[in-house]
Enzyme design. Structure first.
Site, PDB file in Angstrom:
ATOM      1  N   CYS A   1       0.840  -1.189   0.000  1.00 44.75           N
ATOM      2  CA  CYS A   1       0.000   0.000   0.000  1.00 44.75           C
ATOM      3  C   CYS A   1       0.880   1.247   0.000  1.00 44.75           C
ATOM      4  O   CYS A   1       1.915   1.296   0.663  1.00 44.75           O
ATOM      5  CB  CYS A   1      -0.932   0.113   1.188  1.00 44.75           C
TER       6      CYS A   1
ATOM      7  N   ARG B   1       3.871  -0.275  -4.834  1.00 41.63           N
ATOM      8  CA  ARG B   1       3.569  -0.822  -3.513  1.00 41.63           C
ATOM      9  C   ARG B   1       2.239  -1.570  -3.475  1.00 41.63           C
ATOM     10  O   ARG B   1       1.869  -2.153  -2.456  1.00 41.63           O
ATOM     11  CB  ARG B   1       3.550   0.290  -2.467  1.00 41.63           C
TER      12      ARG B   1
ATOM     13  N   TRP C   1      -2.658  -2.707  -1.657  1.00 40.84           N
ATOM     14  CA  TRP C   1      -2.333  -4.114  -1.847  1.00 40.84           C
ATOM     15  C   TRP C   1      -3.166  -4.840  -0.807  1.00 40.84           C
ATOM     16  O   TRP C   1      -2.938  -4.707   0.396  1.00 40.84           O
ATOM     17  CB  TRP C   1      -0.848  -4.339  -1.615  1.00 40.84           C
TER      18      TRP C   1
ATOM     19  N   ASN D   1      -1.661   1.915   5.742  1.00 41.16           N
ATOM     20  CA  ASN D   1      -0.797   0.859   5.213  1.00 41.16           C
ATOM     21  C   ASN D   1      -0.388  -0.003   6.402  1.00 41.16           C
ATOM     22  O   ASN D   1       0.201   0.518   7.349  1.00 41.16           O
ATOM     23  CB  ASN D   1       0.432   1.490   4.541  1.00 41.16           C
ATOM     24  N   GLY D   2      -0.731  -1.286   6.375  1.00 44.88           N
ATOM     25  CA  GLY D   2      -0.384  -2.167   7.489  1.00 44.88           C
ATOM     26  C   GLY D   2      -1.544  -3.093   7.786  1.00 44.88           C
ATOM     27  O   GLY D   2      -2.432  -3.284   6.958  1.00 44.88           O
TER      28      GLY D   2
ATOM     29  N   GLU E   1      17.044 -17.801  -8.269  1.00 40.02           N
ATOM     30  CA  GLU E   1      16.675 -16.432  -8.612  1.00 40.02           C
ATOM     31  C   GLU E   1      16.082 -16.353 -10.029  1.00 40.02           C
ATOM     32  O   GLU E   1      15.088 -15.658 -10.258  1.00 40.02           O
ATOM     33  CB  GLU E   1      17.907 -15.516  -8.452  1.00 40.02           C
TER      34      GLU E   1
ATOM     35  N   LYS F   1      12.303 -15.049 -10.911  1.00 39.74           N
ATOM     36  CA  LYS F   1      12.002 -13.953 -11.853  1.00 39.74           C
ATOM     37  C   LYS F   1      10.938 -14.397 -12.848  1.00 39.74           C
ATOM     38  O   LYS F   1      10.000 -13.667 -13.134  1.00 39.74           O
ATOM     39  CB  LYS F   1      13.255 -13.511 -12.639  1.00 39.74           C
TER      40      LYS F   1
ATOM     41  N   GLU G   1       7.422 -14.765 -11.159  1.00 38.24           N
ATOM     42  CA  GLU G   1       6.813 -13.494 -10.758  1.00 38.24           C
ATOM     43  C   GLU G   1       6.146 -12.747 -11.903  1.00 38.24           C
ATOM     44  O   GLU G   1       5.085 -12.177 -11.726  1.00 38.24           O
ATOM     45  CB  GLU G   1       7.902 -12.549 -10.240  1.00 38.24           C
TER      46      GLU G   1
ATOM     47  N   HIS H   1      17.583 -37.051  -7.876  1.00 35.60           N
ATOM     48  CA  HIS H   1      16.897 -37.524  -6.671  1.00 35.60           C
ATOM     49  C   HIS H   1      15.407 -37.208  -6.713  1.00 35.60           C
ATOM     50  O   HIS H   1      14.750 -37.186  -5.686  1.00 35.60           O
ATOM     51  CB  HIS H   1      17.548 -36.898  -5.428  1.00 35.60           C
TER      52      HIS H   1
ATOM     53  N   LYS I   1       5.960  -4.186  -4.180  1.00 37.96           N
ATOM     54  CA  LYS I   1       7.408  -4.001  -4.123  1.00 37.96           C
ATOM     55  C   LYS I   1       7.937  -4.096  -2.697  1.00 37.96           C
ATOM     56  O   LYS I   1       9.024  -4.585  -2.463  1.00 37.96           O
ATOM     57  CB  LYS I   1       7.743  -2.634  -4.727  1.00 37.96           C
TER      58      LYS I   1
HETATM   59  C1  F6R Z   1      11.542 -10.612  -6.095  1.00 32.40           C
HETATM   60  C2  F6R Z   1      11.377  -9.626  -5.059  1.00 32.40           C
HETATM   61  C3  F6R Z   1      11.034 -10.084  -3.691  1.00 32.40           C
HETATM   62  C4  F6R Z   1      11.861  -9.308  -2.651  1.00 32.40           C
HETATM   63  C5  F6R Z   1      11.396  -9.655  -1.230  1.00 32.40           C
HETATM   64  C6  F6R Z   1      12.245  -8.963  -0.187  1.00 32.40           C
HETATM   65  O1  F6R Z   1      11.812 -10.038  -7.328  1.00 32.40           O
HETATM   66  O2  F6R Z   1      11.497  -8.461  -5.285  1.00 32.40           O
HETATM   67  O3  F6R Z   1      11.213 -11.462  -3.540  1.00 32.40           O
HETATM   68  O4  F6R Z   1      13.202  -9.619  -2.838  1.00 32.40           O
HETATM   69  O5  F6R Z   1      10.058  -9.279  -1.071  1.00 32.40           O
HETATM   70  O6  F6R Z   1      12.189  -7.582  -0.335  1.00 32.40           O
HETATM   71  P1  F6R Z   1      13.296  -6.633   0.274  1.00 32.40           P
HETATM   72  O7  F6R Z   1      14.569  -6.945  -0.399  1.00 32.40           O
HETATM   73  O8  F6R Z   1      12.803  -5.248   0.001  1.00 32.40           O
HETATM   74  O9  F6R Z   1      13.367  -6.944   1.747  1.00 32.40           O
END
Ligand code: F6R
Length: 614
Positions: free
Chosen positions: A2, A27, A75, A101-102, A487, A491, A494, A510, A609
């Site tokens: 949010c 956000r 969000w 937000n929260g 990773e 990506k 997501e 395995h 984010k």
């Molecule tokens: C993936 C991504 C998330 C963040 C995770 C932690 O692309 O962005 O997996 O890495 O939510 O966020 P931070 O690094 O802000 O603590």
């Protein structure tokens, strides 16, 4: 989670609020809304499901006058994404409006009690409970808005950044925070509010980052006041922000994600600037000077992080163990905080976070600090909660990351962890001086090699359509490249919504090998390192079962092309820095596949984010 924006001053609030919301859309974008006190003194609330553009369309024929307002991009946590559950929420009399937000954890209890007193609710949200509680307290106890907010915040359990306006007092906004970020911007006879500084920087560079448990009284024509929930005045800590607009705009790229992928060579130069000397053979980190003993005497390192930052932590583990000979554990912050872990006072806990606001990582830090461990932050967002709650740390300095899928923050985090590991290894004499110098020199060459790796963009763009049919993909790697396989898979998941898994290549036999058939794309990070020959065997195992292999290889490789369907060639570097280079084609692959599938790359569904809820 949010985004919050607010404005009070002499200008029209609406365009400022909308522009701010767009900056904060990363956000959350389940719904958006504004509340403004109009020129005629009405408190108008307008909301729409979905992105900010839907809100502006909805507002196109509405009264958007007024010089005070609050706005929110959501969000969803409590209540489905809908206009009804969108913020701002009115109080029952419609005199007050709130954005939040929260999460208010005890909202159900409070709601039941208020309903018993005849208070009605229009939404399913925890936020509406808070504004209705504030109004109930104002009326029942005959208190001012500020006093009622103080009383209400004593009753709620949970996390919040809130802003409230009262149409009977259009010269004031009350804001407060606990565990969710909130920044107040101070202009000439005007104030701004933001979940971060990005909605504010067009107007002023003077900001106050509210601390946990702080309430801000933002009153036009008066000084900003910050106090605790108990009403104790707090010293005003005005900071100057240093983000430029170019850093948060797309700069000619179609998406923020692509811009951020291409920025990485420059970002890593910024990350190393002032930390690696001009000769390129020595690293100095101020945290290492100020807290030398705590870091050098670490008996163990515990890395806490989430998501992509956790993957960077897995690379950090290999760096600290092999270069510094310090045992390392890498923990999901969300599990660590609830696991009653064993933490010793001579442990160094490294918290990694792009946003610096991730609720689980913050909770893990609190736990570690209570246990007496020394806590070191690796963060991107300047002035965020994590750098303020750790004893020391290193900023990655890659600039604001707007694309929801993290790219440049990952390589920035790995670079900082590499510099820290090299510093510690040098001081602890766990690697020879010559090796240390060579490794530092190689790190300084990474941005140039990343430029080379970025040249694979066109090839990857051409390959991407081949994979859009896939329902599942496998990413394989070993050693330093195993976290990168995780990773790469994250990506793809997501932003293209294709299920993908990362595996250590040798683990395949395995279990996961049962999944392999000609429908399953397999991406193998097969750069030249100690395990190269073994990875070739793993590729052959996949091929023997009809799997389709796309391999990332080191330039000059002549073997893997015999077995792989597609080969992407990358510049050579030391094994431990290979993830910095190889992350680029993996990011580009996820990006182009998602674009081919017509997905909203910068705002993937269900994600935000900055994850400020647990
Ligand atoms: C993936 C991504 C998330 C963040 C995770 C932690 O692309 O962005 O997996 O890495 O939510 O966020 P931070 O690094 O802000 O603590």
């Amino acid at each position: 989670m949010c985004g919050i924006v607010g404005y009070i001053g002499t200008k029209r609030a609406y365009p400022i609020l909308i522009k701010g919301l767009k900056r904060l859309e990363y956000r959350g974008y389940d719904s958006a809304g504004v509340a403004m006190i109009s020129d005629s003194g009405d408190l108008n609330v307008y909301k729409a499901k979905g992105k900010v553009d839907n809100l502006t369309e909805y507002c196109s024929d509405k009264d958007v006058s007024g010089c005070v307002g609050i706005a929110h991009t959501r969000w969803a946590t409590h209540g489905e994404p809908s206009a009804r559950n969108a913020h701002p929420h009115y109080s029952q009399s419609r005199n007050l409006a709130i954005i939040h937000n929260g999460i208010i954890e005890n909202y159900a209890d409070i709601k039941t009690k208020l309903q018993a007193q005849g208070v009605e609710f229009k939404s399913d949200t925890d936020t509406e409970v808070l504004v209705r509680l504030v109004e109930y307290i104002m009326e029942k106890k005959n208190l001012s808005l500020l006093e009622a907010v103080q009383v209400a915040l004593h009753q709620v359990i949970g996390a919040y950044a809130i802003a409230i306006v009262d149409k009977r007092d259009p010269r004031q906004i009350i804001a407060a925070r606990k565990q969710s970020p909130l920044v107040v911007g101070i202009g000439e006879n005007e104030f701004f509010l933001g979940s971060d500084a990005s909605p504010i920087i067009d107007y002023t560079d003077k900001v106050v980052y509210l601390e946990d448990g702080n309430i801000a009284v933002i009153r036009l024509g008066a000084e900003l006041r910050v106090m605790s929930i108990l009403g104790e005045e707090q010293e005003l800590k005005v900071k100057t922000v240093d983000i430029n607009l170019g850093q948060i705009e797309k700069g000619g790229y179609e998406h923020f994600m692509l811009k951020e992928i291409f920025e990485q060579p420059e970002c890593l130069k910024n990350c190393m600037r002032g930390r690696i000397n001009v000769e390129g053979d020595h690293v100095t980190l101020s945290a290492m000077i100020d807290y030398r003993q705590q870091l050098l005497n670490a008996k163990r390192i515990i890395i806490v992080a989430c998501g992509t930052s956790w993957h960077a932590g897995l690379i950090g583990k290999q760096l600290f163990e092999s270069l510094c000979r310090i045992p390392v554990e890498v923990e999901y912050a969300s599990e660590f905080r609830y696991r009653d872990p064993v933490i010793y006072p001579d442990d160094v806990v490294i918290a990694i976070s792009q946003s610096g606001e991730t609720a689980d990582t913050l909770a893990a830090i609190e736990l570690a600090r209570k246990a007496g461990a020394f806590v070191f932050g690796v963060c991107n967002a300047i002035g965020a909660s994590i750098p303020r709650q750790t004893q020391t740390g290193v900023y990655i300095h890659v600039g604001p990351e707007i694309g929801v899928a993290s790219t440049k923050a990952f390589t920035g985090q790995v670079t900082v962890l590499s510099m820290l590991a090299l510093c510690l290894a040098n001081e602890r004499r766990t690697i020879p001086g010559e090796q240390y110098k060579e490794m530092v020199a190689e790190l300084t060459r990474i941005p140039e090699k990343m430029e080379e790796a970025l040249k694979t963009n066109e090839q990857i763009e051409r390959l991407a359509p081949i994979f859009t049919y896939a329902k599942n993909c496998l990413y394989l790697g070993r050693g330093y490249n195993y976290p990168l396989a995780l990773e790469g898979a994250l990506k793809l998941k997501e932003i293209s919504y294709i299920h993908a898994e990362g595996y250590p290549a040798a683990e395949m036999k395995h279990g996961p090998i049962a999944l392999i058939d000609s429908e399953m794309p397999v991406f193998v990070i097969a750069t030249r390192d100690r395990l190269y020959e073994k990875v070739i065997s793993n590729i052959q195992e996949v091929r023997a079962r009809g799997g389709r292999v796309t391999a990332l290889v080191t330039e000059g490789d002549t073997q893997i092309c015999k077995f792989a369907d597609h080969v992407i060639t990358l510049p050579d570097t030391l094994e431990c820095f290979q993830p910095l280079i190889a992350s680029i084609p993996l990011q580009l692959l996820a990006y182009h596949i998602a674009v081919c599938k017509g997905k909203d790359v910068d705002r993937p569904r269900n994600l935000a984010k900055s994850v400020t809820v647990e």
